[in-house]
Write a protein that holds these residues in place. Structure first.
Motif, PDB file in Angstrom:
ATOM      1  N   UNK A  67       0.908  -1.237   0.144  1.00  0.00           N
ATOM      2  CA  UNK A  67       0.001  -0.191   0.106  1.00  0.00           C
ATOM      3  C   UNK A  67       0.803   1.167   0.167  1.00  0.00           C
ATOM      4  N   UNK A  68       2.034   1.230   0.762  1.00  0.00           N
ATOM      5  CA  UNK A  68       2.841   2.476   0.836  1.00  0.00           C
ATOM      6  C   UNK A  68       3.720   2.518  -0.562  1.00  0.00           C
ATOM      7  N   UNK A  69       3.900   1.545  -1.272  1.00  0.00           N
ATOM      8  CA  UNK A  69       4.437   1.583  -2.773  1.00  0.00           C
ATOM      9  C   UNK A  69       3.490   2.055  -3.621  1.00  0.00           C
ATOM     10  N   UNK A  70       2.360   1.562  -3.376  1.00  0.00           N
ATOM     11  CA  UNK A  70       1.058   2.229  -4.460  1.00  0.00           C
ATOM     12  C   UNK A  70       0.891   3.834  -4.020  1.00  0.00           C
ATOM     13  N   UNK A  71       0.898   4.169  -2.964  1.00  0.00           N
ATOM     14  CA  UNK A  71       0.941   5.643  -2.521  1.00  0.00           C
ATOM     15  C   UNK A  71       2.017   6.455  -3.121  1.00  0.00           C
ATOM     16  N   UNK A  72       3.285   5.811  -3.235  1.00  0.00           N
ATOM     17  CA  UNK A  72       4.227   6.575  -3.754  1.00  0.00           C
ATOM     18  C   UNK A  72       4.356   6.431  -5.007  1.00  0.00           C
ATOM     19  N   UNK A  73       4.104   5.411  -5.764  1.00  0.00           N
ATOM     20  CA  UNK A  73       3.936   5.424  -7.045  1.00  0.00           C
ATOM     21  C   UNK A  73       2.626   6.280  -7.757  1.00  0.00           C
ATOM     22  N   UNK A  74       1.677   6.653  -7.034  1.00  0.00           N
ATOM     23  CA  UNK A  74       0.590   7.248  -7.232  1.00  0.00           C
ATOM     24  C   UNK A  74       1.015   8.780  -7.240  1.00  0.00           C
ATOM     25  N   UNK A  75       1.806   9.175  -6.073  1.00  0.00           N
ATOM     26  CA  UNK A  75       2.119  10.454  -6.220  1.00  0.00           C
ATOM     27  C   UNK A  75       3.222  10.814  -7.045  1.00  0.00           C
ATOM     28  N   UNK A  76       4.177   9.988  -7.655  1.00  0.00           N
ATOM     29  CA  UNK A  76       4.964  10.156  -8.451  1.00  0.00           C
ATOM     30  C   UNK A  76       4.144  10.210  -9.942  1.00  0.00           C
ATOM     31  N   UNK A  77       3.267   9.719 -10.299  1.00  0.00           N
ATOM     32  CA  UNK A  77       2.412   9.540 -11.471  1.00  0.00           C
ATOM     33  C   UNK A  77       1.787  11.028 -11.515  1.00  0.00           C
ATOM     34  N   UNK A  78       1.308  11.517 -10.473  1.00  0.00           N
ATOM     35  CA  UNK A  78       0.670  12.743 -10.287  1.00  0.00           C
ATOM     36  C   UNK A  78       1.778  13.992 -10.688  1.00  0.00           C
ATOM     37  N   UNK A  79       2.927  13.771  -9.967  1.00  0.00           N
ATOM     38  CA  UNK A  79       3.848  14.809 -10.148  1.00  0.00           C
ATOM     39  C   UNK A  79       4.405  14.825 -11.810  1.00  0.00           C
ATOM     40  N   UNK A  80       4.476  13.770 -12.241  1.00  0.00           N
ATOM     41  CA  UNK A  80       4.859  13.303 -13.603  1.00  0.00           C
ATOM     42  C   UNK A  80       3.707  14.074 -14.490  1.00  0.00           C
ATOM     43  N   UNK A  81       2.410  13.824 -14.237  1.00  0.00           N
ATOM     44  CA  UNK A  81       1.489  14.440 -14.983  1.00  0.00           C
ATOM     45  C   UNK A  81       1.378  16.004 -14.975  1.00  0.00           C
ATOM     46  N   UNK A  82       1.598  16.454 -13.805  1.00  0.00           N
ATOM     47  CA  UNK A  82       1.887  17.898 -13.737  1.00  0.00           C
ATOM     48  C   UNK A  82       2.932  18.345 -14.612  1.00  0.00           C
ATOM     49  N   UNK A  83       3.961  17.975 -14.504  1.00  0.00           N
ATOM     50  CA  UNK A  83       5.129  18.279 -15.353  1.00  0.00           C
ATOM     51  C   UNK A  83       4.767  18.189 -16.706  1.00  0.00           C
ATOM     52  N   UNK A  84       4.033  17.129 -17.240  1.00  0.00           N
ATOM     53  CA  UNK A  84       3.807  17.212 -18.613  1.00  0.00           C
ATOM     54  C   UNK A  84       2.604  18.092 -19.027  1.00  0.00           C
ATOM     55  N   UNK A  85       1.792  18.492 -18.174  1.00  0.00           N
ATOM     56  CA  UNK A  85       0.761  19.378 -18.327  1.00  0.00           C
ATOM     57  C   UNK A  85       1.624  20.886 -18.391  1.00  0.00           C
TER      58      UNK A  85
END
Length: 94
Positions: A67-85
């Motif tokens: 669950x902690x791995x998933x939370x870190x992965x989702x946080x990194x995904x959102x950060x990458x999405x914000x950089x992409x946008x």
């Protein structure tokens, strides 16, 4: 099956540190040697490798529950999405 949350030992920290330094040297080498159109994808791939080393070892996600791995992965995904946008917004401005 998850490992117990004991954390890394010295040898794995040393390997992660040396791996990060090797990736840093490769990234610096891509800036010195001309790679042509592959320069940007190669640099981004090396940066992604450094991120994975930091996530796995220095943030100790390798020894934590899923669950902690998933939370870190989702946080990194959102950060990458914000950089992409942000990059898309910058690229479309006159």
């Amino acid at each position: 099956m998850n490992r117990p949350a004991t954390g890394p030992d010295r040898s794995s920290l040393l390997r992660a540190y040396l791996g990060t330094l090797a990736l840093l040297a490769l990234a610096a080498g891509t800036r010195v040697l001309p790679a042509g159109p592959w320069s940007l994808p190669l640099s981004l791939g090396l940066a992604g490798g450094k991120v994975l080393v930091v996530f796995a070892c220095f943030m100790q996600l390798r020894w934590r529950e899923n669950l902690l791995r998933l939370a870190a992965g989702v946080g990194f995904f959102w950060l990458a999405l914000l950089f992409l946008l942000a990059a898309a917004d910058y690229a479309t401005r006159p």
